[in-house]
Write a protein that holds these residues in place. Structure first.
Motif, PDB file in Angstrom:
ATOM      1  N   GLY A 131      -1.318   6.009 -11.302  1.00  0.00           N
ATOM      2  CA  GLY A 131      -2.540   6.565 -10.713  1.00  0.00           C
ATOM      3  C   GLY A 131      -3.733   6.385 -11.641  1.00  0.00           C
ATOM      4  O   GLY A 131      -4.835   6.060 -11.194  1.00  0.00           O
ATOM      5  N   MET A 132      -3.514   6.595 -12.938  1.00  0.00           N
ATOM      6  CA  MET A 132      -4.600   6.411 -13.905  1.00  0.00           C
ATOM      7  C   MET A 132      -5.034   4.947 -13.959  1.00  0.00           C
ATOM      8  O   MET A 132      -6.229   4.656 -14.042  1.00  0.00           O
ATOM      9  CB  MET A 132      -4.165   6.904 -15.283  1.00  0.00           C
ATOM     10  N   GLN A 133      -4.077   4.025 -13.917  1.00  0.00           N
ATOM     11  CA  GLN A 133      -4.422   2.607 -13.942  1.00  0.00           C
ATOM     12  C   GLN A 133      -5.184   2.218 -12.677  1.00  0.00           C
ATOM     13  O   GLN A 133      -6.157   1.456 -12.742  1.00  0.00           O
ATOM     14  CB  GLN A 133      -3.162   1.752 -14.080  1.00  0.00           C
ATOM     15  N   ASP A 134      -4.753   2.747 -11.528  1.00  0.00           N
ATOM     16  CA  ASP A 134      -5.471   2.461 -10.283  1.00  0.00           C
ATOM     17  C   ASP A 134      -6.904   2.987 -10.355  1.00  0.00           C
ATOM     18  O   ASP A 134      -7.852   2.301  -9.971  1.00  0.00           O
ATOM     19  CB  ASP A 134      -4.750   3.081  -9.088  1.00  0.00           C
ATOM     20  N   THR A 135      -7.050   4.213 -10.871  1.00  0.00           N
ATOM     21  CA  THR A 135      -8.378   4.801 -11.000  1.00  0.00           C
ATOM     22  C   THR A 135      -9.229   3.995 -11.976  1.00  0.00           C
ATOM     23  O   THR A 135     -10.415   3.744 -11.717  1.00  0.00           O
ATOM     24  CB  THR A 135      -8.270   6.261 -11.475  1.00  0.00           C
ATOM     25  N   GLU A 136      -8.621   3.574 -13.074  1.00  0.00           N
ATOM     26  CA  GLU A 136      -9.353   2.772 -14.059  1.00  0.00           C
ATOM     27  C   GLU A 136      -9.819   1.452 -13.438  1.00  0.00           C
ATOM     28  O   GLU A 136     -10.970   1.039 -13.628  1.00  0.00           O
ATOM     29  CB  GLU A 136      -8.449   2.491 -15.257  1.00  0.00           C
ATOM     30  N   ASN A 137      -8.937   0.807 -12.676  1.00  0.00           N
ATOM     31  CA  ASN A 137      -9.312  -0.453 -12.016  1.00  0.00           C
ATOM     32  C   ASN A 137     -10.437  -0.238 -11.004  1.00  0.00           C
ATOM     33  O   ASN A 137     -11.357  -1.051 -10.912  1.00  0.00           O
ATOM     34  CB  ASN A 137      -8.097  -1.078 -11.334  1.00  0.00           C
ATOM     35  N   GLN A 138     -10.360   0.869 -10.266  1.00  0.00           N
ATOM     36  CA  GLN A 138     -11.423   1.169  -9.303  1.00  0.00           C
ATOM     37  C   GLN A 138     -12.743   1.415 -10.015  1.00  0.00           C
ATOM     38  O   GLN A 138     -13.803   0.945  -9.573  1.00  0.00           O
ATOM     39  CB  GLN A 138     -11.051   2.380  -8.462  1.00  0.00           C
ATOM     40  N   LEU A 139     -12.691   2.149 -11.125  1.00  0.00           N
ATOM     41  CA  LEU A 139     -13.914   2.416 -11.880  1.00  0.00           C
ATOM     42  C   LEU A 139     -14.503   1.136 -12.456  1.00  0.00           C
ATOM     43  O   LEU A 139     -15.718   0.939 -12.447  1.00  0.00           O
ATOM     44  CB  LEU A 139     -13.641   3.420 -12.998  1.00  0.00           C
ATOM     45  N   ARG A 168       9.753   9.818 -14.086  1.00  0.00           N
ATOM     46  CA  ARG A 168       9.226   9.296 -12.830  1.00  0.00           C
ATOM     47  C   ARG A 168       7.817   9.840 -12.574  1.00  0.00           C
ATOM     48  O   ARG A 168       6.918   9.112 -12.176  1.00  0.00           O
ATOM     49  CB  ARG A 168      10.164   9.668 -11.686  1.00  0.00           C
ATOM     50  N   GLN A 169       7.642  11.127 -12.831  1.00  0.00           N
ATOM     51  CA  GLN A 169       6.318  11.731 -12.649  1.00  0.00           C
ATOM     52  C   GLN A 169       5.304  11.116 -13.607  1.00  0.00           C
ATOM     53  O   GLN A 169       4.153  10.860 -13.230  1.00  0.00           O
ATOM     54  CB  GLN A 169       6.386  13.241 -12.860  1.00  0.00           C
ATOM     55  N   MET A 170       5.717  10.890 -14.847  1.00  0.00           N
ATOM     56  CA  MET A 170       4.810  10.266 -15.826  1.00  0.00           C
ATOM     57  C   MET A 170       4.424   8.854 -15.385  1.00  0.00           C
ATOM     58  O   MET A 170       3.270   8.445 -15.524  1.00  0.00           O
ATOM     59  CB  MET A 170       5.455  10.250 -17.215  1.00  0.00           C
ATOM     60  N   GLN A 171       5.386   8.107 -14.864  1.00  0.00           N
ATOM     61  CA  GLN A 171       5.076   6.758 -14.388  1.00  0.00           C
ATOM     62  C   GLN A 171       4.108   6.814 -13.219  1.00  0.00           C
ATOM     63  O   GLN A 171       3.182   5.993 -13.133  1.00  0.00           O
ATOM     64  CB  GLN A 171       6.353   6.027 -13.978  1.00  0.00           C
ATOM     65  N   ASP A 172       4.297   7.782 -12.316  1.00  0.00           N
ATOM     66  CA  ASP A 172       3.370   7.937 -11.193  1.00  0.00           C
ATOM     67  C   ASP A 172       1.968   8.265 -11.688  1.00  0.00           C
ATOM     68  O   ASP A 172       0.978   7.724 -11.197  1.00  0.00           O
ATOM     69  CB  ASP A 172       3.855   9.025 -10.236  1.00  0.00           C
ATOM     70  N   VAL A 173       1.885   9.167 -12.682  1.00  0.00           N
ATOM     71  CA  VAL A 173       0.582   9.540 -13.230  1.00  0.00           C
ATOM     72  C   VAL A 173      -0.062   8.343 -13.915  1.00  0.00           C
ATOM     73  O   VAL A 173      -1.256   8.082 -13.749  1.00  0.00           O
ATOM     74  CB  VAL A 173       0.730  10.734 -14.193  1.00  0.00           C
ATOM     75  N   ARG A 174       0.719   7.587 -14.684  1.00  0.00           N
ATOM     76  CA  ARG A 174       0.184   6.392 -15.350  1.00  0.00           C
ATOM     77  C   ARG A 174      -0.324   5.382 -14.329  1.00  0.00           C
ATOM     78  O   ARG A 174      -1.396   4.800 -14.503  1.00  0.00           O
ATOM     79  CB  ARG A 174       1.258   5.735 -16.225  1.00  0.00           C
TER      80      ARG A 174
END
Length: 157
Positions: A69-77, A61-67
């Motif tokens: 978050g990374m995808q959201d950050t990537e989309n924002q970037l 679950r934590q890994m999915q949350d981190v993934r």
């Protein structure tokens, strides 16, 4: 777990001694102890396995949350990069337009000293182009303006 007191254990031991006899009682006690140990070990292993599965689920679950978050950050970037790229293109187009305007010659219809003159150009009776002063274009007369403002004397520097 079980509510067995000392007196109850003593009664069970006396009954076992009477039923089994003194020769078979030690073997039966060892056998009962062995089965109790096995049952405890089995219970502990099941409990540990359940704990490991819960921990593994939590880690997943934590890994999915981190993934996520990374995808959201990537989309924002990416969106930010696209916006910066568009702004850079707009600025490049604007600078190209300004450069073309600077390089373009002044129109031939107006004399060079009237190109930057503010307001409309008025023709005099003899046909010369005259640009009104700011006071005249606002509706004031030159005489009214001269009467209100004191005369200035310029000193040579």
């Amino acid at each position: 777990m079980f509510d067995i007191g000392f007196s109850e254990l003593l009664v069970i031991a006396v009954v076992a001694l009477v039923v089994l006899g003194p020769e078979r009682l030690p073997k039966a006690a060892r056998f009962a102890g062995l089965w109790v140990r096995r049952a405890r070990n089995q219970w502990d292993s099941v409990k540990q396995e359940l704990e490991r599965e819960l921990q593994a689920e939590d880690i997943k679950r934590q890994m999915q949350d981190v993934r996520q978050g990374m995808q959201d950050t990537e989309n924002q970037l990416r969106a930010s990069g696209e916006a910066m790229r568009r702004e850079a293109e707009q600025m490049q187009q604007h600078s190209d337009t300004l450069a073309q305007q600077v390089r373009a010659p002044a129109p031939a219809e107006q004399p060079p000293h009237l190109v930057d003159a503010p307001g409309p150009v008025v023709a005099s009776p003899d046909g010369a182009a005259i640009a009104p002063t700011p006071a005249e274009s606002a509706g004031d007369t030159v005489a009214d303006t001269a009467a209100e403002t004191p005369a200035r004397t310029e000193r040579p520097s």
